[in-house]
Scaffold this motif. Structure first.
Motif, short mmCIF file in Angstrom:
data_model
loop_
_atom_site.label_atom_id
_atom_site.label_comp_id
_atom_site.label_asym_id
_atom_site.label_seq_id
_atom_site.Cartn_x
_atom_site.Cartn_y
_atom_site.Cartn_z
N ILE A 211 1.00 -0.64 -0.18
CA ILE A 211 0.28 -0.25 -0.44
C ILE A 211 0.86 1.22 0.16
N GLU A 212 0.40 2.20 -0.44
CA GLU A 212 0.89 3.35 -1.25
C GLU A 212 0.29 4.76 -0.51
N ILE A 213 0.87 5.92 -0.10
CA ILE A 213 0.37 6.75 0.02
C ILE A 213 0.63 7.69 -1.22
N GLN A 214 0.11 8.75 -1.96
CA GLN A 214 0.42 9.65 -2.11
C GLN A 214 0.27 11.14 -1.32
N ILE A 215 1.42 11.74 -1.58
CA ILE A 215 2.13 13.07 -0.60
C ILE A 215 1.82 14.46 -1.82
N LEU A 216 1.67 15.68 -1.22
CA LEU A 216 2.21 16.84 -1.83
C LEU A 216 3.05 17.59 -0.67
N GLY A 217 3.77 18.12 -1.46
CA GLY A 217 4.39 19.38 0.10
C GLY A 217 4.69 20.27 -0.84
N ASP A 218 4.29 21.41 -0.41
CA ASP A 218 5.25 22.93 -1.16
C ASP A 218 6.38 23.67 0.09
N GLN A 219 6.76 24.59 -0.79
CA GLN A 219 7.81 24.95 -0.30
C GLN A 219 7.92 25.91 1.03
N ILE A 223 2.27 20.02 3.87
CA ILE A 223 2.07 18.67 3.36
C ILE A 223 0.76 18.44 3.96
N ILE A 224 -0.29 17.41 2.97
CA ILE A 224 -1.67 16.71 2.75
C ILE A 224 -0.94 15.64 2.02
N HIS A 225 -1.94 14.33 1.97
CA HIS A 225 -1.80 13.35 1.46
C HIS A 225 -3.68 12.96 1.17
N LEU A 226 -3.12 12.57 -0.78
CA LEU A 226 -3.65 11.91 -1.54
C LEU A 226 -4.86 10.89 -1.63
N PHE A 227 -4.51 10.32 0.11
CA PHE A 227 -4.68 9.00 -0.07
C PHE A 227 -4.23 8.11 -0.40
N GLU A 228 -4.50 6.51 -0.49
CA GLU A 228 -3.78 5.25 -0.62
C GLU A 228 -4.33 4.57 -2.18
N MET A 257 -2.37 5.51 8.14
CA MET A 257 -1.12 5.13 7.16
C MET A 257 -0.83 6.91 6.52
N GLY A 258 -1.74 7.20 6.97
CA GLY A 258 -1.42 8.91 6.06
C GLY A 258 -0.92 10.01 6.51
N ARG A 259 -1.26 9.80 8.11
CA ARG A 259 -0.48 10.40 8.81
C ARG A 259 0.75 10.34 8.77
N CYS A 260 0.95 9.05 9.15
CA CYS A 260 2.23 8.92 8.92
C CYS A 260 3.43 9.00 7.44
N ALA A 261 2.99 8.88 6.55
CA ALA A 261 3.31 9.66 5.57
C ALA A 261 3.86 10.85 4.70
N ILE A 262 2.84 11.67 5.67
CA ILE A 262 3.18 13.25 6.22
C ILE A 262 4.44 13.61 6.45
N ASP A 263 4.37 12.71 7.79
CA ASP A 263 5.81 12.49 8.82
C ASP A 263 6.66 12.37 8.04
N VAL A 264 6.51 11.19 7.79
CA VAL A 264 8.05 10.75 6.83
C VAL A 264 8.73 11.35 5.46
N ALA A 265 7.25 12.82 5.04
CA ALA A 265 8.23 13.49 4.50
C ALA A 265 8.47 14.48 5.08
N ARG A 266 8.31 15.21 6.35
CA ARG A 266 8.14 15.97 6.93
C ARG A 266 9.62 15.94 7.31
#
Length: 501
Positions: A211-219, A223-228, A257-266
């Motif tokens: 399972i993978e989570i799509q994320i988007l982050g700006d400069q 950071i947000i996720h767009l679900f799995e 999972m979405g919260r964890c994905a955002i934390d990984v990006a962060r």
């Protein structure tokens, strides 16, 4: 903020076309690059300008950093979009782009560097209390110590290349007596594929979901996720079928999972589009696997269930704009499935096939999308990834998306090379898939080449297509014959497949 007026797409095939189309919609001028093997490719004609950057081998063309940057300066390019593959996850290339006063449409070189190493990624993510698969926290230097850890976490284990991807540098070890042999193979393959022999070990989850989570982050730190996306139907550890959302997870797991994905990006100061990958075990426990610092092949399914153009968002982020939406404003709508149409022979262990596309007719209709970069009559070169296209369907629910996919596969006519379409048709009708019970072992457990033996050979298919085309042109009562021929061709595929399950 900087307005991007001209983009060079440092890629080829369907992903080049995908990026070029969005750029045109945004009134941004485009430059395509191509190798001598791709001189007649659609992306070359579609772009506003196109430049040959070298011979067919990718090392002399699509990976020719110096030549690509020279083209940018000569044609007054503002930004480079790398797509996926080639230079998309090359931190040194991203750094050179910035040093050349150009915009890299992707994350920072530092983020690419951190997430490009599975070990560095795990270390960065560990500061955010993200679930990890039990294993070693650093590269193996002492084999005896590694064997002790393996014994503690229990066999089977997985030896993985730190710089790996696509299943390379990965070995399953069932018992300690196999450890040294599999370790030698993993290290050798890691050095050969990535120039880096660093490997580590993890507990092998025997029946996982991918399972993978799509994320988007700006400069600006948003950071947000767009679900799995569900990516468990694979061959040789590489995805063939993807869908969104996943039938396997609950709303609560999706949120965690979405919260964890955002934390990984962060953890690496990420901006741009990225994907955080997890494995889900039989008890629905999930573990961080890796992060891909680029656009994914399977991004269309996310676009269809969210209504968001990910390429457009990448361009906005590269210009310095803040994200235009918040997490609570995003909602799942409908279901989408993607199959990858590879020039491979499913009846021969999915070995790549080359040749000329003698016949190439895309499916059409409501809820069907085809992302491709080839046309009838084109040669399929041996130098690059064998993916011809991505076939995507969208429905109000999963069942509708599956039925649209079955219909679309049956309408997709390709001859001249073998493709994975027959395998994907098999998947769509298999009860293990439709029920949602499948995992990453699906192909090994349920697929056998003889299941495809009943399909018509190429000569039969071409003859049937010629007869159908002739009958369709007739303005006579022979229309009944037309219906009979077409129905016979399709029902033969469907009835014989269904009889096997």
């Amino acid at each position: 903020m900087t307005e991007i007026k001209k983009i060079l797409v440092a890629n080829r095939g369907e992903i080049a076309m995908r990026i070029l189309r969005t750029a045109r919609e945004m009134n941004i001028a485009t430059v395509a690059i191509f190798s001598e093997a791709d001189r007649n490719a659609p992306h070359v004609r579609y772009a506003d300008e196109a430049v040959c950057v070298g011979p067919a081998p990718s090392s002399e063309s699509y990976l020719n950093t110096k030549k690509i940057l020279e083209v940018c300066h000569h044609l007054n390019v503002d930004a480079i979009h790398p797509g996926y593959g080639f230079l998309s996850e090359n931190a040194e290339f991203a750094r050179k782009v910035e040093e050349a006063n150009l915009i890299f449409i992707g994350p920072s070189p530092e983020a690419i560097e951190i997430m490009g190493s599975k070990l560095a990624a795990k270390q960065a993510a560990s500061h955010y209390n993200i679930p990890m698969v039990p294993g070693t926290a650093s590269a193996i230097e002492d084999r005896e110590e590694a064997k002790r850890v393996a014994s503690e976490i229990g066999y089977p284990i997985l030896i993985k290349a730190s710089a790996g991807g696509g299943g390379k540098g990965m070995r399953i070890v069932e018992k300690e007596t196999e450890f040294d042999e599999q370790m030698d193979r993993a290290v050798s393959e890691a050095i050969s594929s990535f120039g880096d022999g660093a490997v580590f070990i993890e507990k092998y989850i025997t029946s996982p979901k991918h399972i993978e989570i799509q994320i988007l982050g700006d400069q600006h730190g948003n950071i947000i996720h767009l679900f799995e996306r569900e990516c468990s139907i694979q061959r040789r550890h590489q995805k063939v079928v993807e869908e969104a959302p996943s039938i396997s997870i609950t709303p609560a797991i999706r949120e965690d999972m979405g919260r964890c994905a955002i934390d990984v990006a962060r953890s690496c100061g990420y901006y741009g589009a990225g994907t955080v990958e997890f494995i889900l075990d039989e008890n629905k426990n999930f573990y961080f696997l890796e992060m891909n610092t680029r656009l994914q092949v399977e991004h269309p399914v996310t676009e269809l269930i969210t209504g968001i153009d990910l390429v457009k968002q990448m361009i906005f982020i590269a210009e310095g704009k803040p994200l235009a939406f918040k997490q609570e404003e995003l909602h799942l709508k409908g279901h989408s499935i993607e199959v990858r149409v590879y020039a491979e022979d499913p009846a021969n262990n999915f070995l790549p096939d080359v040749g000329t596309l003698r016949r190439y007719i895309r499916p059409q209709g409501n809820g069907v999308r085809v992302d491709d970069g080839f046309e009838e009559g084109m040669e399929i070169p041996i130098y690059y990834d064998p993916m011809l296209a991505k076939l995507i369907t969208y429905g109000q629910n999963r069942e509708e998306a599956i039925q649209k996919m079955i219909r679309a596969i049956e309408e997709y006519h390709i001859s001249g090379v073998q493709t994975t379409l027959s395998f994907c048709h098999f998947v769509m009708q298999h009860e293990e898939f439709t029920s949602g019970r499948f995992d990453t072992n699906f192909a090994n457990r349920f697929f056998h080449p003889e299941y495809l033996n009943f399909t018509q050979n190429e000569t039969e298919k071409e003859l049937a297509a010629m007869i159908s085309a002739y009958l369709m042109r007739q303005k006579t009562p022979h229309n009944a014959g037309q219906t009979e021929v077409q129905t016979h061709s399709i029902s033969k595929w469907k009835t014989q497949r269904l009889s096997r399950h």
